[in-house]
Scaffold this motif. Structure first.
Motif, PDB file in Angstrom:
ATOM      1  N   MET A   1       7.207  80.820 -37.851  1.00 18.34           N
ATOM      2  CA  MET A   1       6.073  79.899 -37.341  1.00 18.34           C
ATOM      3  C   MET A   1       7.104  79.132 -36.365  1.00 18.34           C
ATOM      4  N   THR A   2       6.764  79.016 -34.975  1.00 15.85           N
ATOM      5  CA  THR A   2       7.233  78.007 -33.787  1.00 15.85           C
ATOM      6  C   THR A   2       7.132  76.696 -34.280  1.00 15.85           C
ATOM      7  N   LYS A   3       8.053  76.094 -34.225  1.00 18.70           N
ATOM      8  CA  LYS A   3       7.743  74.504 -34.320  1.00 18.70           C
ATOM      9  C   LYS A   3       7.943  73.949 -32.814  1.00 18.70           C
ATOM     10  N   SER A   4       6.928  73.492 -32.537  1.00 17.49           N
ATOM     11  CA  SER A   4       6.727  73.052 -30.996  1.00 17.49           C
ATOM     12  C   SER A   4       5.941  71.565 -31.117  1.00 17.49           C
ATOM     13  N   ALA A   5       6.668  70.657 -30.254  1.00 16.97           N
ATOM     14  CA  ALA A   5       6.470  69.180 -30.088  1.00 16.97           C
ATOM     15  C   ALA A   5       6.097  68.931 -28.691  1.00 16.97           C
ATOM     16  N   PHE A   6       5.204  68.007 -28.396  1.00 19.73           N
ATOM     17  CA  PHE A   6       4.855  67.402 -27.480  1.00 19.73           C
ATOM     18  C   PHE A   6       5.390  65.772 -27.294  1.00 19.73           C
ATOM     19  N   TYR A   7       6.409  65.629 -26.090  1.00 19.80           N
ATOM     20  CA  TYR A   7       7.048  64.340 -26.099  1.00 19.80           C
ATOM     21  C   TYR A   7       6.408  63.689 -24.641  1.00 19.80           C
ATOM     22  N   ARG A  27      17.618  70.220 -31.056  1.00 19.18           N
ATOM     23  CA  ARG A  27      17.947  70.837 -32.200  1.00 19.18           C
ATOM     24  C   ARG A  27      17.326  71.251 -33.205  1.00 19.18           C
ATOM     25  N   LEU A  28      16.089  70.490 -33.370  1.00 18.33           N
ATOM     26  CA  LEU A  28      15.088  70.480 -34.482  1.00 18.33           C
ATOM     27  C   LEU A  28      14.032  71.445 -34.269  1.00 18.33           C
ATOM     28  N   LEU A  29      13.778  71.868 -32.911  1.00 24.05           N
ATOM     29  CA  LEU A  29      12.560  72.732 -32.656  1.00 24.05           C
ATOM     30  C   LEU A  29      12.824  73.879 -31.885  1.00 24.05           C
ATOM     31  N   ASP A  30      11.796  74.600 -32.085  1.00 22.30           N
ATOM     32  CA  ASP A  30      11.985  76.042 -31.282  1.00 22.30           C
ATOM     33  C   ASP A  30      11.438  75.830 -29.727  1.00 22.30           C
ATOM     34  N   ARG A  31      10.310  75.027 -29.599  1.00 28.84           N
ATOM     35  CA  ARG A  31       9.863  74.693 -28.173  1.00 28.84           C
ATOM     36  C   ARG A  31       9.593  73.194 -27.970  1.00 28.84           C
ATOM     37  N   LEU A  32       9.837  72.632 -26.772  1.00 24.93           N
ATOM     38  CA  LEU A  32       9.428  71.244 -26.525  1.00 24.93           C
ATOM     39  C   LEU A  32       8.733  71.181 -25.203  1.00 24.93           C
ATOM     40  N   ALA A  88       1.091  72.594 -29.375  1.00 29.37           N
ATOM     41  CA  ALA A  88       2.054  71.900 -29.891  1.00 29.37           C
ATOM     42  C   ALA A  88       1.314  71.259 -31.464  1.00 29.37           C
ATOM     43  N   SER A  89       2.291  71.299 -32.354  1.00 27.33           N
ATOM     44  CA  SER A  89       1.880  71.004 -33.777  1.00 27.33           C
ATOM     45  C   SER A  89       2.471  69.449 -33.905  1.00 27.33           C
ATOM     46  N   ILE A  90       3.386  68.799 -33.260  1.00 26.38           N
ATOM     47  CA  ILE A  90       4.015  67.635 -33.387  1.00 26.38           C
ATOM     48  C   ILE A  90       4.111  66.748 -31.989  1.00 26.38           C
ATOM     49  N   LEU A  91       3.667  65.558 -32.428  1.00 29.96           N
ATOM     50  CA  LEU A  91       3.886  64.440 -31.046  1.00 29.96           C
ATOM     51  C   LEU A  91       5.061  63.961 -31.653  1.00 29.96           C
ATOM     52  N   LEU A  92       6.027  63.784 -30.526  1.00 28.96           N
ATOM     53  CA  LEU A  92       7.401  63.348 -30.767  1.00 28.96           C
ATOM     54  C   LEU A  92       7.235  61.846 -29.971  1.00 28.96           C
ATOM     55  N   ARG A  93       7.930  61.102 -30.859  1.00 24.53           N
ATOM     56  CA  ARG A  93       8.011  59.470 -30.293  1.00 24.53           C
ATOM     57  C   ARG A  93       9.695  59.041 -30.531  1.00 24.53           C
ATOM     58  N   GLY A  94      10.012  58.380 -29.481  1.00 24.88           N
ATOM     59  CA  GLY A  94      11.326  57.456 -29.738  1.00 24.88           C
ATOM     60  C   GLY A  94      11.223  56.307 -30.215  1.00 24.88           C
ATOM     61  N   GLN A 119       1.106  66.246 -36.045  1.00 27.49           N
ATOM     62  CA  GLN A 119       1.976  65.437 -36.777  1.00 27.49           C
ATOM     63  C   GLN A 119       2.788  64.398 -35.884  1.00 27.49           C
ATOM     64  N   THR A 120       2.752  63.122 -36.087  1.00 33.72           N
ATOM     65  CA  THR A 120       3.680  62.297 -35.145  1.00 33.72           C
ATOM     66  C   THR A 120       5.070  62.268 -35.936  1.00 33.72           C
ATOM     67  N   VAL A 121       6.182  62.590 -35.174  1.00 32.53           N
ATOM     68  CA  VAL A 121       7.460  62.488 -35.584  1.00 32.53           C
ATOM     69  C   VAL A 121       8.161  61.397 -34.806  1.00 32.53           C
ATOM     70  N   PHE A 122       8.619  60.416 -35.287  1.00 30.46           N
ATOM     71  CA  PHE A 122       9.705  59.317 -34.836  1.00 30.46           C
ATOM     72  C   PHE A 122      10.893  59.528 -34.886  1.00 30.46           C
ATOM     73  N   LEU A 123      11.842  59.549 -33.775  1.00 25.71           N
ATOM     74  CA  LEU A 123      13.189  59.454 -33.654  1.00 25.71           C
ATOM     75  C   LEU A 123      13.809  58.377 -33.459  1.00 25.71           C
ATOM     76  N   PRO A 124      14.589  57.720 -34.088  1.00 21.25           N
ATOM     77  CA  PRO A 124      15.245  56.573 -33.793  1.00 21.25           C
ATOM     78  C   PRO A 124      16.423  56.521 -32.915  1.00 21.25           C
ATOM     79  N   ALA A 125      16.619  55.255 -31.940  1.00 19.07           N
ATOM     80  CA  ALA A 125      17.541  55.487 -30.986  1.00 19.07           C
ATOM     81  C   ALA A 125      18.694  54.935 -31.594  1.00 19.07           C
ATOM     82  N   SER A 126      19.866  55.365 -31.137  1.00 20.32           N
ATOM     83  CA  SER A 126      21.212  54.912 -31.610  1.00 20.32           C
ATOM     84  C   SER A 126      21.412  53.354 -30.987  1.00 20.32           C
TER      85      SER A 126
END
Length: 167
Positions: A1-7, A27-32, A88-94, A119-126
């Motif tokens: 299954m392809t992991k695809s996100a929409f940013y 690094r986490l996804l197959d498609r962005l 896409a199956s993921i909504l990506l947010r920083g 699914q919304t996925v959050f990525l924290p900023a450094s």
């Protein structure tokens, strides 16, 4: 299954915070899918075409290195509808800070009601990129300030050119 996100974002301009999110996503996804939201009532500094070009230039090498398929598109409707169109199956947010979290949680809740399949996925900023916003970058650049610590080199050049030409 392809992991695809929409940013989705305005990316006006792309910042080092966006770079962090995309690097982690690749690094986490197959498609962005990087999606530039356009709105007829807004007047961005860069045209949609200029932003697409900058995003591709900055992110295609990064995606290629991580073996992640990258698409850069524009959209002018609901994010959930555009994400579905692009499969896409993921909504990506920083996230930079707690203020972002509060706002993004509201959006994630609304999106979840409209599109429970996404699914919304959050990525924290450094800490290094937390204070960077596209609005502040535009303000600094418009006043002749050096934004090279906040944006990729290509974007810093484009900002200098844009303000030197009077927009």
């Amino acid at each position: 299954m392809t992991k695809s996100a929409f940013y989705a974002g305005s990316f006006d301009p792309v910042t080092n915070g966006h770079v962090e999110v995309v690097r982690a996503a690749c690094r986490l996804l197959d498609r962005l899918v990087i999606a530039i939201g356009t709105h007829p009532g807004k007047s961005p500094l860069f045209t949609a075409e200029e932003r697409v070009s900058m995003l591709k230039s900055v992110f295609e090498p990064m995606a290629k290195k991580e073996n992640c398929k990258l698409d850069v598109i524009t959209f002018d409707d609901l994010t959930v509808n555009a994400a579905r169109r692009h499969e896409a199956s993921i909504l990506l947010r920083g996230l930079r800070d707690g203020t972002d979290l509060d706002y993004e949680m509201q959006i994630a809740g609304m999106n979840g009601q409209m599109a429970p399949d996404l699914q919304t996925v959050f990525l924290p900023a450094s800490p290094a990129v937390r204070p960077i916003t596209a609005t502040l970058v535009r303000q600094v650049a418009s006043m002749g300030g050096d934004v090279s610590a906040f944006v990729p080199e290509l974007v810093a050049r484009k900002l200098t050119e844009k303000f030197a030409s009077g927009r």
